[in-house]
Enzyme design. Sequence first.
Site, PDB file in Angstrom:
ATOM      1  N   PRO A  22     -15.873 -13.174   7.657  1.00  0.00           N
ATOM      2  CA  PRO A  22     -15.182 -13.467   6.398  1.00  0.00           C
ATOM      3  C   PRO A  22     -13.823 -12.767   6.383  1.00  0.00           C
ATOM      4  CG  PRO A  22     -17.464 -12.819   5.984  1.00  0.00           C
ATOM      5  CD  PRO A  22     -17.182 -12.539   7.437  1.00  0.00           C
ATOM      6  N   LEU A  24     -11.974 -11.890   3.862  1.00  0.00           N
ATOM      7  CA  LEU A  24     -11.879 -10.868   2.816  1.00  0.00           C
ATOM      8  C   LEU A  24     -12.961  -9.823   3.046  1.00  0.00           C
ATOM      9  CD1 LEU A  24     -10.059 -10.595   0.369  1.00  0.00           C
ATOM     10  CD2 LEU A  24     -11.583 -12.123  -0.874  1.00  0.00           C
ATOM     11  N   GLY A  25     -12.551  -8.617   3.421  1.00  0.00           N
ATOM     12  CA  GLY A  25     -13.545  -7.591   3.763  1.00  0.00           C
ATOM     13  C   GLY A  25     -13.402  -6.363   2.888  1.00  0.00           C
ATOM     14  N   THR A  28     -15.208   0.987   3.400  1.00  0.00           N
ATOM     15  CA  THR A  28     -16.002   2.018   2.712  1.00  0.00           C
ATOM     16  C   THR A  28     -15.531   3.425   3.050  1.00  0.00           C
ATOM     17  OG1 THR A  28     -17.664   2.082   4.454  1.00  0.00           O
ATOM     18  CG2 THR A  28     -18.013   0.484   2.681  1.00  0.00           C
ATOM     19  N   ASP A  52     -17.042  -2.841   6.167  1.00  0.00           N
ATOM     20  CA  ASP A  52     -16.549  -2.035   7.275  1.00  0.00           C
ATOM     21  C   ASP A  52     -16.886  -0.569   7.012  1.00  0.00           C
ATOM     22  OD1 ASP A  52     -14.609  -1.614   9.656  1.00  0.00           O
ATOM     23  OD2 ASP A  52     -13.828  -0.245   8.135  1.00  0.00           O
ATOM     24  N   TYR A  57     -16.525   8.049   9.138  1.00  0.00           N
ATOM     25  CA  TYR A  57     -16.390   8.101   7.677  1.00  0.00           C
ATOM     26  C   TYR A  57     -17.570   8.824   7.033  1.00  0.00           C
ATOM     27  CZ  TYR A  57     -13.188   4.114   8.408  1.00  0.00           C
ATOM     28  OH  TYR A  57     -12.204   3.277   8.836  1.00  0.00           O
ATOM     29  N   LYS A  86     -17.989   1.690  13.691  1.00  0.00           N
ATOM     30  CA  LYS A  86     -17.086   2.083  14.791  1.00  0.00           C
ATOM     31  C   LYS A  86     -17.596   3.285  15.557  1.00  0.00           C
ATOM     32  CE  LYS A  86     -13.278   0.877  11.679  1.00  0.00           C
ATOM     33  NZ  LYS A  86     -13.783   1.347  10.397  1.00  0.00           N
ATOM     34  N   HIS A 119     -13.137   3.085  17.596  1.00  0.00           N
ATOM     35  CA  HIS A 119     -12.361   3.491  16.416  1.00  0.00           C
ATOM     36  C   HIS A 119     -10.895   3.772  16.743  1.00  0.00           C
ATOM     37  CE1 HIS A 119     -12.896   5.522  12.246  1.00  0.00           C
ATOM     38  NE2 HIS A 119     -11.664   5.111  12.385  1.00  0.00           N
ATOM     39  N   LEU A 220      -3.570  -3.070   0.786  1.00  0.00           N
ATOM     40  CA  LEU A 220      -2.819  -2.808  -0.458  1.00  0.00           C
ATOM     41  C   LEU A 220      -1.925  -1.587  -0.318  1.00  0.00           C
ATOM     42  CD1 LEU A 220      -5.661  -3.345  -3.113  1.00  0.00           C
ATOM     43  CD2 LEU A 220      -3.967  -4.993  -2.296  1.00  0.00           C
ATOM     44  N   THR A 266     -13.481   1.213  -8.066  1.00  0.00           N
ATOM     45  CA  THR A 266     -13.438   0.768  -9.454  1.00  0.00           C
ATOM     46  C   THR A 266     -14.009  -0.652  -9.575  1.00  0.00           C
ATOM     47  OG1 THR A 266     -11.322   1.930  -9.441  1.00  0.00           O
ATOM     48  CG2 THR A 266     -11.853   0.655 -11.423  1.00  0.00           C
ATOM     49  N   ARG A 269     -11.656  -3.544 -10.325  1.00  0.00           N
ATOM     50  CA  ARG A 269     -10.734  -3.866  -9.217  1.00  0.00           C
ATOM     51  C   ARG A 269     -11.468  -4.560  -8.077  1.00  0.00           C
ATOM     52  NH1 ARG A 269      -7.248   1.700  -8.624  1.00  0.00           N
ATOM     53  NH2 ARG A 269      -5.654   1.203 -10.163  1.00  0.00           N
TER      54      ARG A 269
HETATM   55  N1  LIG Z   1      -9.574   2.140  11.710  1.00  0.00           N
HETATM   56  C1  LIG Z   1      -8.919   2.983  10.995  1.00  0.00           C
HETATM   57  O1  LIG Z   1      -8.308   3.906  11.535  1.00  0.00           O
HETATM   58  C2  LIG Z   1      -8.895   2.838   9.515  1.00  0.00           C
HETATM   59  C3  LIG Z   1      -8.055   3.680   8.788  1.00  0.00           C
HETATM   60  C4  LIG Z   1      -8.026   3.513   7.411  1.00  0.00           C
HETATM   61  C5  LIG Z   1      -8.801   2.574   6.777  1.00  0.00           C
HETATM   62  N2  LIG Z   1      -9.640   1.783   7.504  1.00  0.00           N
HETATM   63  C6  LIG Z   1     -10.537   0.810   6.828  1.00  0.00           C
HETATM   64  O2  LIG Z   1      -9.796   0.011   5.951  1.00  0.00           O
HETATM   65  C7  LIG Z   1     -10.350   0.075   4.636  1.00  0.00           C
HETATM   66  C8  LIG Z   1      -9.271  -0.201   3.633  1.00  0.00           C
HETATM   67  O3  LIG Z   1      -8.227   0.785   3.692  1.00  0.00           O
HETATM   68  P1  LIG Z   1      -7.561   1.386   2.397  1.00  0.00           P
HETATM   69  O4  LIG Z   1      -8.520   2.281   1.708  1.00  0.00           O
HETATM   70  O5  LIG Z   1      -6.275   1.940   2.778  1.00  0.00           O
HETATM   71  O6  LIG Z   1      -7.367   0.069   1.484  1.00  0.00           O
HETATM   72  P2  LIG Z   1      -6.377  -0.323   0.342  1.00  0.00           P
HETATM   73  O7  LIG Z   1      -7.102  -1.387  -0.395  1.00  0.00           O
HETATM   74  O8  LIG Z   1      -5.019  -0.583   0.867  1.00  0.00           O
HETATM   75  O9  LIG Z   1      -6.232   0.977  -0.559  1.00  0.00           O
HETATM   76  C9  LIG Z   1      -7.250   1.477  -1.366  1.00  0.00           C
HETATM   77  C10 LIG Z   1      -6.590   2.067  -2.610  1.00  0.00           C
HETATM   78  O10 LIG Z   1      -6.078   1.006  -3.418  1.00  0.00           O
HETATM   79  C11 LIG Z   1      -6.566   1.119  -4.728  1.00  0.00           C
HETATM   80  N3  LIG Z   1      -6.836  -0.245  -5.212  1.00  0.00           N
HETATM   81  C12 LIG Z   1      -7.836  -1.073  -4.804  1.00  0.00           C
HETATM   82  N4  LIG Z   1      -7.781  -2.223  -5.463  1.00  0.00           N
HETATM   83  C13 LIG Z   1      -6.733  -2.147  -6.308  1.00  0.00           C
HETATM   84  C14 LIG Z   1      -6.196  -3.038  -7.258  1.00  0.00           C
HETATM   85  N5  LIG Z   1      -6.717  -4.238  -7.468  1.00  0.00           N
HETATM   86  N6  LIG Z   1      -5.101  -2.631  -7.954  1.00  0.00           N
HETATM   87  C15 LIG Z   1      -4.557  -1.421  -7.750  1.00  0.00           C
HETATM   88  N7  LIG Z   1      -5.032  -0.529  -6.854  1.00  0.00           N
HETATM   89  C16 LIG Z   1      -6.127  -0.887  -6.151  1.00  0.00           C
HETATM   90  C17 LIG Z   1      -7.821   1.954  -4.634  1.00  0.00           C
HETATM   91  O11 LIG Z   1      -8.033   2.663  -5.824  1.00  0.00           O
HETATM   92  P3  LIG Z   1      -9.480   2.930  -6.510  1.00  0.00           P
HETATM   93  O12 LIG Z   1     -10.467   3.213  -5.426  1.00  0.00           O
HETATM   94  O13 LIG Z   1      -9.200   4.143  -7.349  1.00  0.00           O
HETATM   95  O14 LIG Z   1      -9.827   1.730  -7.317  1.00  0.00           O
HETATM   96  C18 LIG Z   1      -7.499   2.880  -3.481  1.00  0.00           C
HETATM   97  O15 LIG Z   1      -6.746   3.991  -3.931  1.00  0.00           O
HETATM   98  C19 LIG Z   1     -11.006   1.460   4.591  1.00  0.00           C
HETATM   99  O16 LIG Z   1     -11.998   1.601   3.602  1.00  0.00           O
HETATM  100  C20 LIG Z   1     -11.604   1.503   5.982  1.00  0.00           C
HETATM  101  O17 LIG Z   1     -12.798   0.737   6.009  1.00  0.00           O
HETATM  102  C21 LIG Z   1      -9.662   1.899   8.867  1.00  0.00           C
END
Ligand SMILES: NC(=O)c1ccc[n+]([C@@H]2O[C@H](COP(=O)([O-])OP(=O)(O)OC[C@H]3O[C@@H](n4cnc5c(N)ncnc54)[C@H](OP(=O)(O)O)[C@@H]3O)[C@@H](O)[C@H]2O)c1
Length: 313
Positions: A22, A24-25, A28, A52, A57, A86, A119, A220, A266, A269
């Site tokens: 999918p 849209l993922g 966590t 994911d 994590y 990972k 990873h 985002l 949230t 969201r």
């Molecule tokens: N492989 C890697 O090295 C690596 C590194 C980083 C991440 N990842 C993966 O990628 C995933 C996503 O990364 P990310 O956490 O950076 O994702 P992101 O969606 O870009 O950022 C998450 C942040 O955005 C906020 N948010 C979410 N929905 C929103 C909305 N509709 N409006 C306004 N703000 C919103 C969240 O706030 P709230 O939680 O307060 O709502 C949180 O602070 C991680 O969970 C992980 O699985 C992988």
Amino acid sequence: MIEPDNLRDTKLALSNEAGAIPALGFGTLIPDPIATKNATGAALEAGFRALDTAERYRTEKEVGEAMQEVFKAGKVKREDVFVATKLWNTNHRPERVKPAFEASLKKLQLDYLDLYLIHTPFAFQPGEVQDPRDSSGNVIYDKGVTLLETWGALEKLVDEGKCKAIGLSDISLEKLKEIYEAATVKPAVVHVESHPYLPEWELLEFCKKNGIVFQAFAALGHSSQPRLPEDPVITSIAKRVNKTPAQVLLAWAVQRGTALLTTSKTPSRIKENFDISMLPEDAMKEISEGIKTRQRFNSVVQTGVPGFIPREK
Ligand SMILES: NC(=O)c1ccc[n+]([C@@H]2O[C@H](COP(=O)([O-])OP(=O)(O)OC[C@H]3O[C@@H](n4cnc5c(N)ncnc54)[C@H](OP(=O)(O)O)[C@@H]3O)[C@@H](O)[C@H]2O)c1
């Protein structure tokens, strides 16, 4: 105003007959375990069908518990959820790969995985300490194993049928090419930071040409500065199409042919982020060509040490 459509249900085919992911993922990477479990349950309830996580994590147990609750309630079936985790940097030695994989499966309470990613391309000193450092505080790398040797151990997991697809995370195009050329089982997914401030067009083009799914994390911008959802191009399109800035960013990612990961603790969201619709072509073009800011939010690709540049709230 745009009409509801089925953009949210987009799936991308995986190579090696591994099914489809999918687009849209839900990620966590949430520091608090209770928040992780609640958010994972809420994501499945909202309609997300790709999750994911990662050994690093330390959220696999909570993700497993949340999935089990939803499966047991009969709301969603295991086979309808695409689960990825990972292999951490300290487990790159081939003899450590299967035990690490099995430990992840156990924590997730699953008997197979849809996707297992390396990873980062950096091997750390093998052992139980996830962040091994010398007395000066420098990371201790493991020079005794190559990425290709680790990849070979992941290929065996596919051959054994416990893992449908394998891929690489935080990888450069150059390193990806090396593995792609040498691999018997080609990488099905490449998982990297990407959003309008870091579009990675060249990497995306290579992936598309070679049947690799490009999965964008921090779709985002991770709530970091400069804040992507506050970019004037994004906010003006959001107003025009009557969607939120987050929905515009996620739609852009799916429409340009990537899978993505977004995360939220949230519930409102989480629902908002699943409720995306197609953007008009001119909006796609404005985002792809009109946004000139360039910003990487996570420095993991440079050293293998996880780390978003601290958020400014
Ligand atoms: N492989 C890697 O090295 C690596 C590194 C980083 C991440 N990842 C993966 O990628 C995933 C996503 O990364 P990310 O956490 O950076 O994702 P992101 O969606 O870009 O950022 C998450 C942040 O955005 C906020 N948010 C979410 N929905 C929103 C909305 N509709 N409006 C306004 N703000 C919103 C969240 O706030 P709230 O939680 O307060 O709502 C949180 O602070 C991680 O969970 C992980 O699985 C992988």
